[in-house]
Design a protein around this motif. Structure first.
Motif, PDB file in Angstrom:
ATOM      1  N   TYR A 285     -87.667  72.221 -46.478  1.00  0.00           N
ATOM      2  CA  TYR A 285     -89.097  71.961 -47.654  1.00  0.00           C
ATOM      3  C   TYR A 285     -89.064  72.398 -48.663  1.00  0.00           C
ATOM      4  N   ASP A 309     -96.204  77.671 -50.437  1.00  0.00           N
ATOM      5  CA  ASP A 309     -97.054  76.305 -51.286  1.00  0.00           C
ATOM      6  C   ASP A 309     -96.431  76.447 -52.337  1.00  0.00           C
ATOM      7  N   ARG A 312     -99.525  74.040 -54.255  1.00  0.00           N
ATOM      8  CA  ARG A 312    -100.888  74.458 -55.027  1.00  0.00           C
ATOM      9  C   ARG A 312    -101.268  75.166 -55.546  1.00  0.00           C
ATOM     10  N   LEU A 482     -90.754  74.979 -37.569  1.00  0.00           N
ATOM     11  CA  LEU A 482     -93.210  73.742 -37.921  1.00  0.00           C
ATOM     12  C   LEU A 482     -93.231  74.818 -39.522  1.00  0.00           C
ATOM     13  N   LEU A 483     -93.556  73.424 -40.613  1.00  0.00           N
ATOM     14  CA  LEU A 483     -93.659  74.124 -41.981  1.00  0.00           C
ATOM     15  C   LEU A 483     -95.132  75.416 -41.894  1.00  0.00           C
ATOM     16  N   THR A 484     -95.832  74.999 -40.680  1.00  0.00           N
ATOM     17  CA  THR A 484     -97.569  76.283 -40.845  1.00  0.00           C
ATOM     18  C   THR A 484     -96.188  77.439 -40.345  1.00  0.00           C
ATOM     19  N   ASP A 485     -95.017  77.680 -39.316  1.00  0.00           N
ATOM     20  CA  ASP A 485     -94.863  79.176 -38.852  1.00  0.00           C
ATOM     21  C   ASP A 485     -93.716  79.532 -40.515  1.00  0.00           C
ATOM     22  N   LEU A 487     -94.735  79.051 -44.064  1.00  0.00           N
ATOM     23  CA  LEU A 487     -95.764  79.617 -44.543  1.00  0.00           C
ATOM     24  C   LEU A 487     -96.475  80.490 -44.089  1.00  0.00           C
ATOM     25  N   ALA A 488     -96.104  80.373 -42.919  1.00  0.00           N
ATOM     26  CA  ALA A 488     -97.263  82.077 -42.171  1.00  0.00           C
ATOM     27  C   ALA A 488     -96.325  83.210 -41.761  1.00  0.00           C
ATOM     28  N   LYS A 490     -93.406  83.670 -40.083  1.00  0.00           N
ATOM     29  CA  LYS A 490     -93.622  82.974 -38.837  1.00  0.00           C
ATOM     30  C   LYS A 490     -92.541  83.799 -37.875  1.00  0.00           C
ATOM     31  N   HIS A 491     -91.349  82.794 -38.670  1.00  0.00           N
ATOM     32  CA  HIS A 491     -90.240  82.577 -38.284  1.00  0.00           C
ATOM     33  C   HIS A 491     -89.602  82.990 -38.141  1.00  0.00           C
TER      34      HIS A 491
END
Length: 601
Positions: A285, A309, A312, A482-485, A487-488, A490-491
């Motif tokens: 990413y 990210d 933004r 997941l990209l959301t993970d 960014l959060a 969580k990975h």
């Protein structure tokens, strides 16, 4: 002097486009280093690569004035904005200049900026905005930020790349440096840069040396030795002022190196011995930042601005915050030669924590700036067994040197956690590597300095797991992360849910039987909960190894903990003092000259 040029996305960079430009309405096209705006279009350069970090330029450098330059033809409106983070956490902005243009031929517009804002009030970043109305079109061919301040400091930059059998990566980066910097008359580094490649794998051709490039075959004593050799070779030329350490497998950004050079040339005297650090952006990413400097808190690494990210605008601005960093990773780290002469060379720790330790030893915060970065593969699914050994042994060394109040009790707590997490991941060989790391640490610095690091590494590699087996079933794609993970954040977490921890992540409960389940190597211990058989794999190579729940490993753990507790209680303080007393010797030029000799020399 141009301190920052306007950059447009190059071919194949569509997914990175918003790191360069944002289109709020209308449409545009890129054509051979120019940008064509259609009618009723609004574009902004409030982006990672094109916003100007004005607050940092004025804080760290001697520049007395600043100009925005834009070369355009056609009709439209040019605006220059200042944007900053308000005390309440919001974003504020101020229009500094607005100019309507109408020209059939290319024309260069220059706008003085600092006279439109109080120097005491300069905050955040500057950016350019261009708008076309109905029936208006324009072509942007060039832009950037300049200063009339002349550098009085001579900078001779050497890039030191450490590599081990990654010929393709090295060739790619050397070609970029040659074309975009060394042979580019428009670059401030035109015929004014040297590259040293330390070849730990001894697979590169020595006769590939050129006027701008030196290949140094080197003993494979790890990345620390490769970078130490690069530093030493750079210091042989008395004119070298800075050494830029860089990993071999990064994707370099030529403008980042140019910006580093210009920043060095203009630094105020009080900042001349500061390290300049580059951020790491992810290769998968490419708009996500993995780290921009790191802090070392009580023995634990904390990546700064991780999972950000950068498409933004608010994150680009947030990235300007000067959050305290203790070190910058050596995927991109520019160190003044004067610092190397005062503080010495890296510790001989093979890999991992060499950059952390060096940052703590220098005791100064690295300067970081938007646009100074590399792209690099992320690490969350890279878990070779040998890393457990180096992580634990080297963390014990660093903590004993720099963490106040760190003793055998704290060391034992850290070791127990590492062993327990490996138990939860069914990585029993890694548990034994952790124990060996403790034993070797307690042997002291004398053992570390005298040990053949290359032979030790081969032995450790043979002790751990090897990713060699093929899975007969279906393997989840790497993109399923997941990209959301990410960014959060969580990975790749080692944290265990409290409810699951009560059952030791399912070890005190019956395992669910069934076919072996594929689990990516860096996944959280949660993924192993109550599983009987697993296949642990590298998502890049699609190779792995089988493991399963073995109750005897659980019963053997307390005995090994007790052995290590007794040993740390008895020997830790002595070992800690020995490392503290030996650090000057371990980081000296004399030590490294002897350490890097091949057998028989």
């Amino acid at each position: 002097m141009q301190i920052q040029k306007l950059e447009l996305p190059q071919g194949g960079e569509q997914e990175r486009e918003q790191l360069y430009i944002r289109c709020l309405q209308g449409a545009y096209q890129t054509e051979e280093q120019s940008l064509k705006l259609e009618e009723k279009t609004l574009i902004r350069f409030d982006t990672y690569f094109n916003a100007c970090s004005v607050e940092k330029w004025l804080t760290y450098t001697k520049i007395q004035d600043l100009f925005s330059q834009v070369r355009v033809k056609g009709r439209g409106i040019l605006r220059i904005w200042n944007e900053w983070e308000s005390p309440s956490g919001g974003i504020e902005r101020k229009l500094l200049a607005e100019k309507q243009f109408e020209t059939e031929a290319e024309e260069l517009f220059e706008i003085s900026l600092l006279d439109k804002m109080s120097t005491a009030e300069v905050q955040g970043m500057l950016y350019t905005e261009i708008e076309t109305g109905e029936g208006q079109r324009c072509v942007l061919s060039e832009g950037g930020y300049t200063t009339s301040t002349v550098s009085e400091r001579t900078v001779h930059l050497v890039i030191a790349i450490c590599t081990y059998k990654r010929e393709t990566y090295v060739a790619r980066n050397l070609e970029i440096i040659r074309k975009k910097l060394w042979e580019n008359p428009r670059s401030p580094l035109y015929q004014n840069i040297h590259v040293i490649v330390t070849d730990n794998g001894r697979t590169l051709e020595k006769h590939a040396d050129k006027s701008w490039l030196t290949i140094c075959p080197n003993k494979n004593a790890g990345g620390a030795a490769g970078f130490a050799r690069g530093m030493a070779e750079a210091l042989k030329d008395g004119s070298t002022t800075h050494v830029l350490l860089m990993d071999d497998d990064v994707e370099i950004k030529p403008s980042a190196i140019e910006k580093t050079y210009l920043l060095l040339a203009l630094l105020k005297d009080e900042y001349r011995e500061r390290i300049i650090g580059g951020a790491m952006l992810r290769s998968d990413y490419t708009f996500v930042q993995q780290e921009s400097g790191g802090s070392y808190q009580g023995g634990r690494i904390q990546s700064i601005h991780a999972g950000m990210d950068l498409r933004r605008t608010e994150n680009v601005l947030l990235n300007e915050r000067n959050e305290r960093a203790d070190y910058n990773a050596w995927w991109y780290c520019c160190i003044p030669v004067s610092v190397i002469k005062k503080k010495g060379f890296p510790l001989p720790v093979f890999l991992h924590c060499d950059d952390v330790e060096y940052g703590l030893r220098t005791g100064t915060e690295p300067i970081r700036m938007n646009g100074i970065c590399v792209w690099h593969d992320a690490f969350e699914h890279k878990r070779p067994s040998v890393n457990e050994y180096y992580d634990v042994r080297n963390t014990l060394i660093v903590n004993g040197l720099y963490v106040r109040g760190y003793g055998g009790r704290q060391a034992f707590r850290m070791v127990c956690r590492r062993m327990l997490v490996n138990l939860f991941r069914y990585r029993y060989k890694d548990i034994r590597l952790v124990a060996r790391a403790v034993d070797d640490y307690l042997r002291g610095p004398g053992w570390l300095m005298q040990t053949d690091a290359e032979e030790l590494h081969r032995e450790l590699m043979s002790t751990g797991y090897r990713y060699t087996e093929i899975f007969p079933g279906t393997i989840p794609e790497k993109e399923d992360v997941l990209l959301t993970d990410i960014l959060a954040g969580k990975h790749n977490s080692n944290n265990i849910d409290r409810k699951k921890l009560l059952s030791l992540n399912g070890w005190l409960l019956p395992a669910r039987r069934g076919n072996p389940e594929p689990i990516m190597a860096g996944e959280s211990p949660h993924c192993y909960y109550r599983k009987k058989d697993v296949w642990i794999y590298d998502p890049d190579t699609k190779l792995g190894f089988y493991s399963h729940k073995e109750m005897k490993q659980l019963f053997e753990m307390p005995g090994e903990w007790f052995r290590l507790w007794l040993k740390l209680k008895k020997e830790y303080a002595t070992a800690q003092r020995a490392y503290q007393n030996a650090i000057a010797e371990m980081t000296s030029m004399e030590f490294w000259n002897q350490y890097l000799k091949e057998k028989g020399e």
